[in-house]
Design a protein around this motif. Structure first.
Motif, short mmCIF file in Angstrom:
data_model
loop_
_atom_site.label_atom_id
_atom_site.label_comp_id
_atom_site.label_asym_id
_atom_site.label_seq_id
_atom_site.Cartn_x
_atom_site.Cartn_y
_atom_site.Cartn_z
N GLN A 335 0.90 -1.05 -0.09
CA GLN A 335 -0.27 0.11 0.09
C GLN A 335 0.56 1.28 -0.47
N VAL A 336 1.59 1.38 0.74
CA VAL A 336 3.25 2.36 1.12
C VAL A 336 3.37 3.14 -0.04
N ASN A 337 4.10 1.52 -0.86
CA ASN A 337 5.03 1.67 -2.52
C ASN A 337 4.22 1.56 -3.87
N GLY A 338 2.46 1.49 -3.32
CA GLY A 338 1.54 1.03 -4.26
C GLY A 338 1.41 0.59 -5.43
N ARG A 339 1.94 -0.63 -4.56
CA ARG A 339 2.07 -2.05 -5.40
C ARG A 339 0.92 -2.60 -5.71
N GLY A 340 0.25 -3.79 -6.56
CA GLY A 340 0.06 -4.28 -6.72
C GLY A 340 -0.01 -6.11 -6.62
N ILE A 341 0.94 -6.14 -5.26
CA ILE A 341 0.88 -7.52 -4.52
C ILE A 341 0.12 -8.13 -3.59
N HIS A 342 -0.28 -9.05 -3.84
CA HIS A 342 -1.63 -10.00 -2.93
C HIS A 342 -1.04 -11.57 -2.63
N GLU A 343 0.19 -11.44 -3.10
CA GLU A 343 0.32 -13.31 -2.30
C GLU A 343 2.19 -13.32 -2.15
N ILE A 344 1.99 -14.35 -1.44
CA ILE A 344 2.94 -15.04 -1.08
C ILE A 344 3.54 -16.39 -1.49
N SER A 345 4.74 -16.75 -2.28
CA SER A 345 4.40 -17.96 -3.05
C SER A 345 5.10 -19.42 -1.46
N PRO A 346 4.64 -20.38 -2.17
CA PRO A 346 4.78 -21.14 -1.19
C PRO A 346 5.90 -21.45 -0.20
N LEU A 380 5.07 -12.10 -4.68
CA LEU A 380 6.37 -12.43 -3.57
C LEU A 380 6.78 -13.50 -4.39
N LYS A 381 8.32 -13.50 -4.50
CA LYS A 381 9.11 -14.97 -4.28
C LYS A 381 10.40 -14.63 -3.12
N VAL A 382 10.76 -16.06 -3.72
CA VAL A 382 11.92 -16.33 -2.51
C VAL A 382 12.68 -14.89 -3.17
N LYS A 383 13.36 -14.77 -3.87
CA LYS A 383 14.46 -14.22 -4.17
C LYS A 383 13.94 -12.84 -4.26
N ASP A 384 12.89 -12.20 -3.95
CA ASP A 384 12.19 -11.21 -3.28
C ASP A 384 13.09 -10.40 -2.47
N LEU A 385 13.59 -11.45 -1.80
CA LEU A 385 13.33 -11.57 0.06
C LEU A 385 14.54 -11.31 0.31
N HIS A 386 15.90 -12.05 -0.80
CA HIS A 386 16.98 -10.95 -0.70
C HIS A 386 17.95 -11.86 0.85
N LEU A 387 17.03 -13.69 0.94
CA LEU A 387 17.28 -13.41 2.52
C LEU A 387 19.38 -14.09 2.52
N ASP A 388 19.59 -13.61 3.40
CA ASP A 388 21.16 -14.87 3.48
C ASP A 388 20.89 -16.53 3.64
N ARG A 389 22.01 -17.39 3.49
CA ARG A 389 22.41 -18.49 3.82
C ARG A 389 21.31 -19.38 3.95
#
Ligand SMILES: Nc1ncnc2c1ncn2[C@@H]1O[C@H](COP(=O)(O)OP(=O)(O)OP(=O)(O)O)[C@@H](O)[C@H]1O
Ligand SMILES: [Mg+2]
Length: 467
Positions: A335-346, A380-389
């Motif tokens: 909402q803050v960024n005005g993006r239409g992202i609704h799901e988080i991939s499993p 939202l996908k895993v790669k978007d999260l930029h998680l560590d190892r």
């Protein structure tokens, strides 16, 4: 109502095994059935939270069962069990609406992880409804999200103590939501419509904290041009939140004690004592008891503050809240960024649930904010999260990539992924012993060797080193 799981497999041993795992490790009820037709009758008659079904069965296969179950209840969560040979059918089942598939033989943890994911997901969907209702009632309260039993207890405690005048001491690690709870205590008190004032005892320099809190009179010190109201006066009839109370210096501790005990204070440079009508809430991530024994914190002040103690759980203690929190932050930052992202991939959800959060909810919130910024689809996908190892998933973005491949490419990819994961799991189990691994898998030793070579896996790395 505790969750109910329906399990269908023509192999009776498998039913016994699954039922045992579920009964031993969870609070859910497992109902088993070897005949798919009878299972379907059961399903029509009773509500189940999830269905776990074998794929290859003589009378009706898992795919048909999936379709029929979906006709009865389109929202049903179905997990497919499959042997390696039928993995491509499992992928097809996912496309037809199965939630996930698990290859046989599986590890206990694998099945438990899937179950907990499904249940957390369903809880979230349910809670979201009641949350929205609660929110509509109290728009101004920043939502305190959580549906685990520790959080429910916390909400109860807040409701109990909020309407009293009792001073509340909030303890808990960084980022667990102490400030949010302080606000909730205020909102639910009879002072909810009055001011909520925060003073951060760490952020304000020692020299000015007294005048910040109590105010000063003109000429009290160089630069005091005129009288100034302090935060205590601001908070009159409202709530004063003393954040990071453990960092308050000894001189101020004494003055604060007086305020708490007598409800009195003096502005800096003034001879007149003022009265304050204030509800106090304090917070710290210090161990105040240790500070007391090291004479850094006044014991009498501690007892004044700690009339009611609320200790906030770490995120580790309420892992099942991760999905609901993740969706909450997804919505907020989309909402803050005005993006239409609704799901988080499993897979992304699995990665979020599988990692550690030393920074607790704040850390999860930061990850989600970053994720929203990097995400350029509606999921939202895993790669978007930029998680560590450590945050990496067990199964990398399979479902996402697969959708863009031809059947053959997808199959090859799934199989090679499966080989990798399965062989590593086998070798981990057997401590790098190839003969033992082959025996567990029920394949020839030479065949396992060949598979390992193709996958570039060596047994040595799984051998226990002698200490
Ligand atoms: N239960 C919750 N539901 C929703 N958001 C939460 C929850 N708990 C914490 N947060 C969010 O996480 C962030 C950190 O919370 P907060 O500032 O209250 O933590 P804290 O315990 O005061 O941390 P610190 O000790 O570091 O000051 C905030 O942005 C807050 O909104
Ligand atoms: Mg804080």
């Amino acid at each position: 109502m505790p969750g109910r799981i329906l399990i269908i497999d023509d192999e009776k041993d498998m039913l016994v095994l699954l039922k045992r795992i579920i009964t031993e490790e969870t609070d859910y009820e497992a109902v088993t059935e070897s005949d798919p037709h009878r299972a379907l009758e059961l399903f029509k008659a009773n509500p189940f939270n999830m269905v776990i079904t074998d794929l290859k069965m003589p009378k009706m296969d898992g795919m048909q069962l999936l379709e029929k179950a979906k006709e009865v209840d389109p929202n049903v969560t179905v997990v497919i069990l499959t042997a390696f040979a039928t993995i491509e059918n499992a992928v097809e089942a996912i496309q037809k609406g199965a939630y996930d598939y698990i290859t046989k033989p599986f590890r206990r943890e694998r099945i438990l992880l899937t179950i907990s994911k499904v249940m957390a997901w369903q809880e979230m969907v349910r809670e979201n409804l009641s949350l929205r209702q609660a929110l509509a009632q109290k728009e101004s309260t920043p939502p305190l999200i959580g549906s685990t039993s520790v959080m429910k207890e916390l909400f109860e405690r807040i409701k109990q103590v909020a309407p009293t005048m009792a001073t509340v001491l909030l303890t808990g690690a960084s980022g667990t939501g102490k400030e949010l709870v302080a606000r909730a205590v205020h909102q639910h008190s009879l002072r909810g419509s009055k001011k909520f004032i925060t003073i951060n005892c760490t952020a304000i320099p020692e020299q000015v904290i007294e005048s910040e809190l109590f105010g000063h009179v003109k000429g009290a010190f160089t630069g005091a041009w005129k009288d100034k109201k302090g935060l205590v006066e601001e908070a009159h009839e409202g709530t004063l939140f003393l954040d990071e109370i453990g960092d308050l210096n000894p001189n101020m501790q004494t003055k604060l004690l007086r305020l708490l005990q007598e409800g009195e204070y003096k502005p800096v440079g003034s001879l007149i004592t003022k009265k304050a009508d204030i509800r106090f809430v304090a917070a710290t991530n210090h161990n105040l008891k240790a500070d007391i024994s090291e004479k850094r914190f006044r014991e009498d002040l501690y007892y004044r503050l700690n009339v009611v103690n609320i200790d906030l759980p770490t995120l580790k203690e309420r892992k099942q809240d991760i999905p609901i929190l993740a969706y909450h932050f997804l919505k907020k930052y989309a909402q803050v960024n005005g993006r239409g992202i609704h799901e988080i991939s499993p897979e992304a959800m699995q990665a979020l649930m599988g990692r550690e959060y030393p920074g607790n909810v704040r850390e999860l919130e930061n990850i989600m904010e970053r994720g929203v910024i990097f995400c350029n689809t509606d999921t939202l996908k895993v790669k978007d999260l930029h998680l560590d190892r450590e945050g990496a998933t067990f199964f990398p973005e399979v479902s996402e990539d697969v959708a863009r491949l031809s059947f053959k490419e997808a199959k090859d990819k799934m199989i090679s992924l499966f080989h990798n994961q399965y062989i590593m799991a086998l070798l981990r189990e057997s401590g790098g012993n190839i003969s033992k691994a082959a025996e567990i898998a029920g394949i020839q030793r030479q065949y396992l060797h060949r598979l390992m070579k193709e996958a570039g896996i060596e047994a040595d790395q799984f051998k226990q080193k002698a200490e």
